[in-house]
Design a protein around this motif. Structure first.
Motif, PDB file in Angstrom:
ATOM      1  N   UNK A 106      28.994  63.159  65.514  1.00  0.00           N
ATOM      2  CA  UNK A 106      29.507  64.614  65.188  1.00  0.00           C
ATOM      3  C   UNK A 106      28.505  65.095  63.839  1.00  0.00           C
ATOM      4  N   UNK A 107      27.264  64.716  63.814  1.00  0.00           N
ATOM      5  CA  UNK A 107      26.724  65.017  62.616  1.00  0.00           C
ATOM      6  C   UNK A 107      26.193  66.624  62.866  1.00  0.00           C
ATOM      7  N   UNK A 138      27.959  64.008  57.862  1.00  0.00           N
ATOM      8  CA  UNK A 138      29.250  64.512  57.953  1.00  0.00           C
ATOM      9  C   UNK A 138      29.495  66.027  58.029  1.00  0.00           C
ATOM     10  N   UNK A 139      29.783  66.479  59.132  1.00  0.00           N
ATOM     11  CA  UNK A 139      29.822  67.687  59.332  1.00  0.00           C
ATOM     12  C   UNK A 139      30.973  68.646  58.906  1.00  0.00           C
ATOM     13  N   UNK A 140      30.914  69.963  58.854  1.00  0.00           N
ATOM     14  CA  UNK A 140      32.239  70.592  58.645  1.00  0.00           C
ATOM     15  C   UNK A 140      32.395  71.503  59.820  1.00  0.00           C
ATOM     16  N   UNK A 188      35.514  66.226  64.322  1.00  0.00           N
ATOM     17  CA  UNK A 188      35.048  65.336  63.376  1.00  0.00           C
ATOM     18  C   UNK A 188      36.452  64.553  62.969  1.00  0.00           C
ATOM     19  N   UNK A 189      36.233  63.346  62.353  1.00  0.00           N
ATOM     20  CA  UNK A 189      37.455  62.702  61.904  1.00  0.00           C
ATOM     21  C   UNK A 189      37.831  63.423  60.422  1.00  0.00           C
ATOM     22  N   UNK A 190      38.981  63.092  60.012  1.00  0.00           N
ATOM     23  CA  UNK A 190      39.414  63.487  58.535  1.00  0.00           C
ATOM     24  C   UNK A 190      40.238  62.555  57.935  1.00  0.00           C
TER      25      UNK A 190
END
Length: 468
Positions: free
Chosen positions: A89-90, A96-98, A327-329
């Protein structure tokens, strides 16, 4: 058992562009093969900010409450029916993407810097995929539980240097002719709330859109061949658990599943097909706040939308359904302990989110009043010293966190709450975890077991036979 039977009485009852040719060989697509059938429609469902733990916990909550697993995991139980993968997901400038860069990776097929929508670091732009499908004659729509102009829906539709320009994105949707736009964000459409005082609702009406501002007007729109703008709340929509406990909210605000069903009913009238993105956006907001009940019940609300999409795809075998997250969170999990099962089962009877609890107290609230409020909302009584520790933050609101403008003590409350639910959190930010991706229908055979987020752009174009 027939697959369509899996959705009867399940989760639905719980809560009420890159310029590369799409035919070029790229990493992530399976070796060139003849498709069994071309996809006429695409329904792309995104549970924003969904760590794997969120998916697991929501499914366990459903199963322990009413004996049925989530619709998402039910698909996995049917071997050979769904193609499943892990996805990287970069973004262009971070592991770490938004959400803006994440959606743009799918929308434009190119990784862009965090914060931008289909705009590269050098200022050049990538054509969003819903624009490509519009040019091919298909109808296009976006549905979300947050602002309709937020990053995830916008990433499939528009180019913008700043994801924060939501007032501008509201107008861009109209300029592009996006056929269905649904969610929250009154402040971006209502003349009384916009800084420029422009009546964007009136602009949509002039272009022939049906404008819906409550649940009843949306449900009444069924079967009408007319583009739809549905904006039902200022800012994001309420959390699903709070909506279910408030009669006024339940009557005014549609569920994500209801919006999805109405969007499909409108878009499917196009003989050339349609493309629709559905976002469970508040799963991400809840994760940033470590709000366990909000995250799990919004995940369940998203799961209800999956059932709507699969039901349509079962009847219309030319429909590709994609189910994933951007993405995860914060990585929630159920942690071991002698009372883990009993504690987790408390969540079945929760009435309100942590957000509801913390926004209803202030400097004048006493420890006993806070204890009473939590017991009413969530069914357990915290210790007096814990209540006082929470209230101390209201003397000078000081906690940080995205989507926490009032600096409420979400993190501390979650740490106290974990004693009663056995659910813990790893942080309050996005993660670089590889995430779940599932596909059902024509085109799913193109998916390999491990992909980068950008590869879904070309996969969708190839699955539909669209070449732009």
């Amino acid at each position: 058992m027939k697959r369509r039977d899996l959705f009867k009485g399940g989760a639905l009852a719980f809560l009420g562009g890159a310029l590369i040719s799409p035919y070029d060989t790229i990493a992530g697509l399976a070796p060139k093969q003849k498709l069994g059938k071309t996809a006429k429609n695409i329904i792309f469902l995104v549970s924003d900010g969904m760590s794997l733990g969120t998916l697991n916990l929501a499914s366990m909550l459903l199963e322990r409450k009413n004996g049925k697993t989530s619709n998402w995991l039910s698909l996995y139980q049917q071997q050979g029916k769904v193609t499943r993968a892990l996805m990287e997901t970069a973004s262009a400038n971070s592991l770490v993407t938004d959400s803006a860069a994440a959606s743009s990776s799918w929308g434009g097929g190119v990784r862009v810097p965090n914060g931008s929508l289909n705009v590269n670091a050098d200022g050049s732009e990538n054509m969003p995929i819903w624009q490509k499908f519009k040019k091919a004659g298909k109808s296009a729509g976006v549905v979300t539980s947050v602002m309709a102009t937020h990053a995830t829906p916008a990433g499939f539709c528009v180019n913008s240097k700043k994801r924060s320009d939501e007032a501008g994105i509201a107008k861009k949707y109209l300029e592009l002719g996006i056929d269905v736009v649904m969610g929250g964000g009154l402040e971006n459409f209502d003349a009384k709330l916009r800084k420029d005082k422009q009546d964007v609702f009136a602009d949509y009406t002039k272009k022939g859109y049906a404008v819906c501002k409550d649940r009843q007007s949306l449900l009444a729109h069924t079967g009408v061949k007319q583009p739809v703008l549905g904006i039902f709340y200022e800012d994001a929509l309420p959390y699903a658990i709070d909506r279910a406990s408030e009669k006024e909210l339940a009557e005014k605000v549609p569920t994500l599943a209801e919006m999805t069903k109405q969007a499909i009913a409108t878009l499917s009238q196009n003989k050339n097909g349609f493309v629709l993105q559905v976002e469970g956006g508040k799963v991400d907001w809840a994760a940033h706040a470590n709000d366990t009940p909000a995250a799990l019940y919004d995940q369940i609300a998203f799961d209800e939308a999956i059932a709507v999409a699969i039901e349509f795809a079962e009847k219309n075998r030319d429909t590709l359904v994609v189910v994933t997250t951007d993405h995860g969170n914060s990585n929630p999990g159920l942690y071991y302990g002698s009372k883990a099962d009993k504690n987790f089962d408390r969540l079945q009877k929760f009435k309100y989110s942590n957000n509801w609890v913390l926004n209803g107290i202030g400097k004048s609230t006493s420890a006993s009043q806070l204890i009473e409020r939590i017991e009413f909302a969530q069914g357990y009584a915290i210790k007096e010293e814990d209540a006082k520790a929470i209230l101390k933050h209201y003397e000078k609101l000081d906690e940080e966190g995205l989507y926490n403008p009032y600096k409420l003590p979400y993190k501390q409350y979650a740490q106290i709450q974990s004693e009663y639910t056995s659910v813990g959190w790893g942080g309050i930010q996005h993660t670089a975890d590889y995430v779940e991706l599932a596909m059902f229908g024509p085109g799913s055979e193109l998916l390999k077991p491990f992909v980068k987020n950008i590869e879904l752009h070309n996969l969708m174009l190839e699955a539909t036979g669209v070449m732009v």
